[in-house]
Design a protein around this motif. Structure first.
Motif, PDB file in Angstrom:
ATOM      1  N   ARG A 117       0.869  -1.184   0.000  1.00 16.21           N
ATOM      2  CA  ARG A 117       0.000   0.000   0.000  1.00 16.21           C
ATOM      3  C   ARG A 117       0.901   1.228   0.000  1.00 16.21           C
ATOM      4  N   LYS A 118       0.769   2.049  -1.052  1.00 19.11           N
ATOM      5  CA  LYS A 118       1.658   3.198  -1.198  1.00 19.11           C
ATOM      6  C   LYS A 118       1.015   4.453  -0.626  1.00 19.11           C
ATOM      7  N   SER A 119       1.718   5.086   0.294  1.00 19.67           N
ATOM      8  CA  SER A 119       1.298   6.385   0.827  1.00 19.67           C
ATOM      9  C   SER A 119       2.545   7.258   0.796  1.00 19.67           C
ATOM     10  N   LYS A 120       2.967   7.752   1.935  1.00 13.75           N
ATOM     11  CA  LYS A 120       4.254   8.443   1.990  1.00 13.75           C
ATOM     12  C   LYS A 120       5.388   7.431   1.945  1.00 13.75           C
ATOM     13  N   THR A 121       5.037   6.198   2.310  1.00 13.24           N
ATOM     14  CA  THR A 121       5.999   5.099   2.284  1.00 13.24           C
ATOM     15  C   THR A 121       5.371   3.907   1.563  1.00 13.24           C
ATOM     16  N   TYR A 122       6.171   2.871   1.381  1.00 12.41           N
ATOM     17  CA  TYR A 122       5.654   1.631   0.818  1.00 12.41           C
ATOM     18  C   TYR A 122       5.392   0.686   1.989  1.00 12.41           C
ATOM     19  N   ASP A 123       4.102   0.400   2.220  1.00 10.83           N
ATOM     20  CA  ASP A 123       3.685  -0.400   3.372  1.00 10.83           C
ATOM     21  C   ASP A 123       3.226  -1.778   2.916  1.00 10.83           C
ATOM     22  N   TYR A 124       3.816  -2.827   3.502  1.00  4.48           N
ATOM     23  CA  TYR A 124       3.521  -4.193   3.098  1.00  4.48           C
ATOM     24  C   TYR A 124       2.685  -4.907   4.171  1.00  4.48           C
ATOM     25  N   PHE A 125       1.858  -5.849   3.715  1.00  7.95           N
ATOM     26  CA  PHE A 125       1.032  -6.615   4.655  1.00  7.95           C
ATOM     27  C   PHE A 125       0.537  -7.904   4.016  1.00  7.95           C
ATOM     28  N   ILE A 126       0.203  -8.883   4.881  1.00  9.80           N
ATOM     29  CA  ILE A 126      -0.431 -10.114   4.413  1.00  9.80           C
ATOM     30  C   ILE A 126      -1.901  -9.803   4.154  1.00  9.80           C
ATOM     31  N   ALA A 127      -2.325  -9.963   2.899  1.00  5.19           N
ATOM     32  CA  ALA A 127      -3.688  -9.559   2.525  1.00  5.19           C
ATOM     33  C   ALA A 127      -4.725 -10.639   2.785  1.00  5.19           C
ATOM     34  N   SER A 128      -4.361 -11.893   2.629  1.00  4.38           N
ATOM     35  CA  SER A 128      -5.327 -12.977   2.858  1.00  4.38           C
ATOM     36  C   SER A 128      -4.600 -14.187   3.432  1.00  4.38           C
ATOM     37  N   ARG A 129      -5.354 -14.974   4.189  1.00  5.72           N
ATOM     38  CA  ARG A 129      -4.797 -16.149   4.848  1.00  5.72           C
ATOM     39  C   ARG A 129      -5.724 -17.329   4.617  1.00  5.72           C
ATOM     40  N   THR A 130      -5.309 -18.476   5.108  1.00  6.48           N
ATOM     41  CA  THR A 130      -6.144 -19.676   4.957  1.00  6.48           C
ATOM     42  C   THR A 130      -7.510 -19.457   5.598  1.00  6.48           C
TER      43      THR A 130
END
Length: 323
Positions: free
Chosen positions: A66-79
């Motif tokens: 997710r791009k804002s002032k920074t590049y933010d990473y995350f797990i979007a979906s799980r089992t």
């Protein structure tokens, strides 16, 4: 641990960090990931993190940026989605056959399937204390042993107990072990039961799993008996046996859903008038069945056979005599 060994583990720890600390509402930047890796004594450069994230994505991990002032990473979906985990946690918390201690342990393990942030919602979602719970901590091992016996088609031996009026254990069968051929495990009225062939009764019976102790698998093959497990469990109300009978019962239309929930959509029904319908049911005549009918008051009436009507009336009169 050598620096080289640490570097080999970098990808695993990066995945662990993303799983535990990120979700759709919580993200990590690359510098933050580098700081988290340092806690595991692993050094990393920005470029290597980008390469690792790409490798994880190629392997099937759903990582979004997710791009804002920074590049933010995350797990979007799980089992499991959070809503599904809440259902599992609530089922564990409300299950009577799972002890309070084990409920908390299982809910904590369920929480490990999502981020630490979302896991906190599971704790707030359920309330364990104060609910009626079994006190037999060995029920989980009992279930495992019985399943092994069923899978290997072997008989088991076990002790079976009940509680006395002063809430102390009393072993049935004079403390001697039972010998039974387990066929299946079923969950009824929030309790686990083992359906089995019991030679002493020369037929099918059931035992509460939480009241079984010292279960051992023998070398003897199970006794073969033709039994429809689904039909058996449907006929037994709250696991109390009785004489089997096919009855015709009149119900108020408002109870159609109740009848279907109990006996299934295949239940034979027909319309009596604008307000009532009749159902043909195969049941076992026992106090739980009488109680099930009685709870509906004047919205349920046994039509036939006559001997069942008479037994129900006798049951009601017997209860009234106590008042």
């Amino acid at each position: 641990m050598s620096k080289l060994s640490n570097q080999k583990l970098k990808l695993l720890y990066l995945l662990k960090i993303l799983n535990e600390k990120t979700d759709t509402d919580h993200t990590l930047t690359v510098p933050e990931m580098i700081l988290e890796l340092k806690k595991y004594n692993i050094s990393a450069e920005r470029k290597s993190i980008y390469d690792d994230i790409e490798s994880l994505k190629v392997s099937g991990i759903d990582i979004l940026c997710r791009k804002s002032k920074t590049y933010d990473y995350f797990i979007a979906s799980r089992t499991f989605e959070l809503a599904e985990l809440k259902l599992l946690a609530d089922a564990v918390a409300s299950s009577k056959f799972i002890t309070e201690k084990k409920s908390r342990e299982l809910i904590k393990k369920i929480g490990s399937l999502t981020s630490n942030h979302e896991a906190k919602q599971l704790v707030r979602q359920v309330y364990v204390a104060g609910r009626v719970k079994t006190i037999n901590e060995r029920i989980y091992y009992n279930v495992d042993i019985i399943n092994q016996a069923i899978g290997n088609n072997k008989q088991i031996t076990f002790k079976y107990f009940e509680y006395t009026i002063d809430k102390k254990k009393r072993y049935r069968n004079d403390g001697n072990k039972y010998i039974a051929s387990p066929y299946a495990l079923t969950w009824d009225d929030e309790n686990y039961y083992m359906i089995s062939y019991y030679e002493k009764y020369n037929g099918i019976t059931h035992f509460r799993v939480d009241k079984m102790e010292d279960i051992e698998i023998t070398d003897q093959k199970c006794h073969k008996e033709d039994i429809n497990i689904v039909e058996y469990t449907k006929k037994i109300f709250s696991m109390y046996g009785g004489e089997e009978e096919t009855v015709k019962i009149q119900f108020d239309n408002s109870l159609l859903g109740v009848v279907i929930d109990r006996f299934g959509k295949s239940t034979i029904t027909h319309k009596i008038d604008e307000n009532n319908f009749a159902a043909i049911l195969t049941v076992e005549l026992s106090p739980p069945f009488w109680g099930w009918i009685f709870q509906f008051g004047n919205k349920a009436k046994i039509i036939s056979p006559e001997n069942v009507r008479e037994k129900f009336v006798a049951f009601i009169n017997e209860v009234m005599e106590e008042y």
